[in-house]
Enzyme design. Structure first.
Site, PDB file in Angstrom:
ATOM      1  CG  HIS A   1      -3.316  -0.255  -6.600  1.00 17.51           C
ATOM      2  ND1 HIS A   1      -3.687   0.340  -5.420  1.00 17.51           N
ATOM      3  CD2 HIS A   1      -3.260  -1.591  -6.339  1.00 17.51           C
ATOM      4  CE1 HIS A   1      -3.850  -0.599  -4.487  1.00 17.51           C
ATOM      5  NE2 HIS A   1      -3.597  -1.780  -5.031  1.00 17.51           N
TER       6      HIS A   1
ATOM      7  NE  ARG B   1      -4.315  -1.363   0.410  1.00 18.12           N
ATOM      8  CZ  ARG B   1      -4.627  -2.361  -0.429  1.00 18.12           C
ATOM      9  NH1 ARG B   1      -3.820  -2.637  -1.432  1.00 18.12           N
ATOM     10  NH2 ARG B   1      -5.730  -3.042  -0.283  1.00 18.12           N
TER      11      ARG B   1
ATOM     12  CD  GLU C   1      -2.993   3.680  -5.004  1.00 21.91           C
ATOM     13  OE1 GLU C   1      -4.078   3.103  -5.199  1.00 21.91           O
ATOM     14  OE2 GLU C   1      -1.958   3.082  -4.705  1.00 21.91           O
TER      15      GLU C   1
HETATM   16  O1  A2R Z   1       3.938  -8.948  11.415  1.00 15.87           O
HETATM   17  P1  A2R Z   1       3.304 -10.283  11.210  1.00 15.87           P
HETATM   18  O2  A2R Z   1       4.042 -11.373  11.923  1.00 15.87           O
HETATM   19  O3  A2R Z   1       1.827 -10.270  11.458  1.00 15.87           O
HETATM   20  O4  A2R Z   1       3.503 -10.623   9.641  1.00 15.87           O
HETATM   21  C1  A2R Z   1       2.703 -10.069   8.634  1.00 15.87           C
HETATM   22  C2  A2R Z   1       3.324  -8.825   8.022  1.00 15.87           C
HETATM   23  N1  A2R Z   1       3.043  -7.603   8.794  1.00 15.87           N
HETATM   24  C3  A2R Z   1       4.000  -6.793   9.291  1.00 15.87           C
HETATM   25  N2  A2R Z   1       5.341  -6.848   9.201  1.00 15.87           N
HETATM   26  C4  A2R Z   1       6.049  -5.872   9.840  1.00 15.87           C
HETATM   27  N3  A2R Z   1       5.475  -4.863  10.523  1.00 15.87           N
HETATM   28  C5  A2R Z   1       4.131  -4.774  10.635  1.00 15.87           C
HETATM   29  N4  A2R Z   1       3.576  -3.771  11.317  1.00 15.87           N
HETATM   30  C6  A2R Z   1       3.335  -5.775   9.988  1.00 15.87           C
HETATM   31  N5  A2R Z   1       1.999  -6.011   9.895  1.00 15.87           N
HETATM   32  C7  A2R Z   1       1.849  -7.124   9.170  1.00 15.87           C
HETATM   33  O5  A2R Z   1       2.716  -8.733   6.722  1.00 15.87           O
HETATM   34  C8  A2R Z   1       2.659 -10.983   7.431  1.00 15.87           C
HETATM   35  O6  A2R Z   1       3.895 -11.633   7.261  1.00 15.87           O
HETATM   36  C9  A2R Z   1       2.423 -10.043   6.250  1.00 15.87           C
HETATM   37  C10 A2R Z   1       0.997 -10.082   5.736  1.00 15.87           C
HETATM   38  O7  A2R Z   1       0.753 -11.355   5.214  1.00 15.87           O
HETATM   39  P2  A2R Z   1      -0.722 -11.866   4.873  1.00 15.87           P
HETATM   40  O8  A2R Z   1      -1.646 -11.510   5.968  1.00 15.87           O
HETATM   41  O9  A2R Z   1      -0.612 -13.299   4.444  1.00 15.87           O
HETATM   42  O10 A2R Z   1      -1.165 -10.959   3.660  1.00 15.87           O
HETATM   43  P3  A2R Z   1      -0.973 -11.195   2.077  1.00 15.87           P
HETATM   44  O11 A2R Z   1      -2.064 -12.033   1.553  1.00 15.87           O
HETATM   45  O12 A2R Z   1       0.425 -11.610   1.810  1.00 15.87           O
HETATM   46  O13 A2R Z   1      -1.228  -9.722   1.556  1.00 15.87           O
HETATM   47  C11 A2R Z   1      -0.431  -8.625   2.030  1.00 15.87           C
HETATM   48  C12 A2R Z   1      -0.928  -7.302   1.492  1.00 15.87           C
HETATM   49  C13 A2R Z   1      -2.410  -7.032   1.522  1.00 15.87           C
HETATM   50  O14 A2R Z   1      -2.882  -6.696   2.793  1.00 15.87           O
HETATM   51  C14 A2R Z   1      -2.547  -5.882   0.553  1.00 15.87           C
HETATM   52  O15 A2R Z   1      -2.337  -4.651   1.199  1.00 15.87           O
HETATM   53  C15 A2R Z   1      -1.399  -6.116  -0.414  1.00 15.87           C
HETATM   54  O16 A2R Z   1      -0.641  -7.205   0.129  1.00 15.87           O
HETATM   55  O17 A2R Z   1      -1.916  -6.490  -1.659  1.00 15.87           O
END
Ligand code: A2R
Length: 323
Positions: free
Chosen positions: A280, A233, A262
């Protein structure tokens, strides 16, 4: 009169999705009405379902105007435009479309990295403009092979990117809040990871928790030869700091599919040869958008069938028995 439940549609959909919505719901579209507040005041109590997307989410004023809302189905994996905690507290299930876009977004990340590193856009211009004939060979570029690739966010998409980068001989390292049980090396500190990386690829969710994670310090750590790729994002990267780093040479280049506001892209970015931008389109192919649309509709169909959805967001999992 109809006895079909009411669905509020937010944003545009294609014919395939429209037909599925209309087969099961009485569909009213928020954006058909100039006086949205008046429309919501008149019809809000009818809606049990909302169909929206990652861009529009649930705009301010909408959840409050829908007292009987039970399910929100959002097209896209990112749902930072929806207050999922508040929805869960009201017993509203929010669904999204994870997994079906992993490969596409990972391909977009690789495409941007290759394009920046190999100078695709200026090289294309060189070929088209006749500069090849006038000035000879295009200047040498930098290889993508055998690099250290730091991935910020190592979930479904992050790990899909890792597999692709490893096919290019990369050493993949990653940063998340929680260490994963994976072979790649974990960095608990983002600046440390950026220091160790040739390329930093952002693929976390958006929202307050990740806002400006990539700041001036991280960009400086990535360095003058470093490349930043953002397919997460726009909010994850401090855009003014990115522009300053690119202008000063503190950062080597950037491939950006997402922007802070955007579709407004800062003029400074548009004039930089070491920046490749896409509007995007991370998941925007016919095949993947169809799969996302189908899952958006499948979640609503499932809700009508048994009150659950196939792919709830984590905040709403307790509302979906057996998930
Ligand atoms: O931090 P964790 O352990 O919850 O790992 C998640 C990480 N993540 C972060 N890493 C560092 N600092 C943060 N504040 C933080 N918040 C979240 O992002 C996890 O490894 C990753 C998200 O993975 P998923 O939930 O499997 O999401 P996905 O399907 O890979 O999609 C990611 C994003 C979407 O939310 C859209 O914004 C974009 O890709 O298209």
């Amino acid at each position: 009169m109809t006895d079909k439940p009411y669905l509020l549609q937010i944003g545009e959909v294609n014919d395939r999705m429209r037909q599925r919505y209309e087969a099961e719901f009485t569909v009213l579209r928020l954006f058909d009405h100039e006086d949205r507040a008046g429309f919501l005041a008149e019809h809000g109590a009818k809606f049990v379902a909302v169909a929206t997307d990652g861009h529009w989410g649930l705009p301010a004023g909408v959840p409050e105007a829908l007292p009987n809302l039970k399910v929100v189905s959002s097209y896209g994996v990112g749902y930072d435009a929806i207050d999922a905690d508040s929805a869960a507290a009201r017993g509203i299930i929010v669904a999204h479309t994870p997994d079906v876009l992993n490969d596409e977004v990972a391909d977009t990340a690789m495409m941007l990295w290759l394009a920046v590193s190999r100078g695709l856009i200026p090289s294309d211009a060189w070929a088209r403009s006749g500069q090849w004939r006038r000035d000879g060979a295009f200047p040498l570029t930098r290889s993508v092979q055998n690099r250290t690739v730091g991935i910020l966010g190592f979930g479904r998409i992050g790990q899909t990117i890792a597999a692709r980068a490893e096919a290019f001989g990369a050493k993949v390292i990653y940063h998340t809040r929680t260490r994963r049980d994976v072979p790649q090396v974990y960095y608990g500190d983002l600046v440390d990871m950026a220091t160790a990386s040739d390329v930093l690829i952002c693929i976390t969710p958006g929202g307050a928790a990740t806002r400006h994670l990539v700041n001036a310090q991280v960009l400086a750590a990535l360095g003058p030869e470093g490349i930043l790729i953002n397919v997460a994002r726009g909010s994850v990267v401090d855009e003014p700091a990115l522009i300053a780093a690119l202008q000063s040479g503190a950062l080597g280049g950037a491939g950006l599919d997402v922007f802070e506001v955007e579709p407004a892209i800062p003029e400074a970015l548009k004039s930089m040869e070491n920046v490749v931008m896409t509007p995007h389109v991370g998941s925007a192919t016919v095949e993947t958008r169809q799969a996302m649309g189908d899952l958006t509709c499948d979640n609503l169909s499932r809700f009508l069938k048994d009150g659950t959805v196939l792919t709830p967001v984590p905040e709403c999992r307790d509302l979906v028995p057996g998930d």
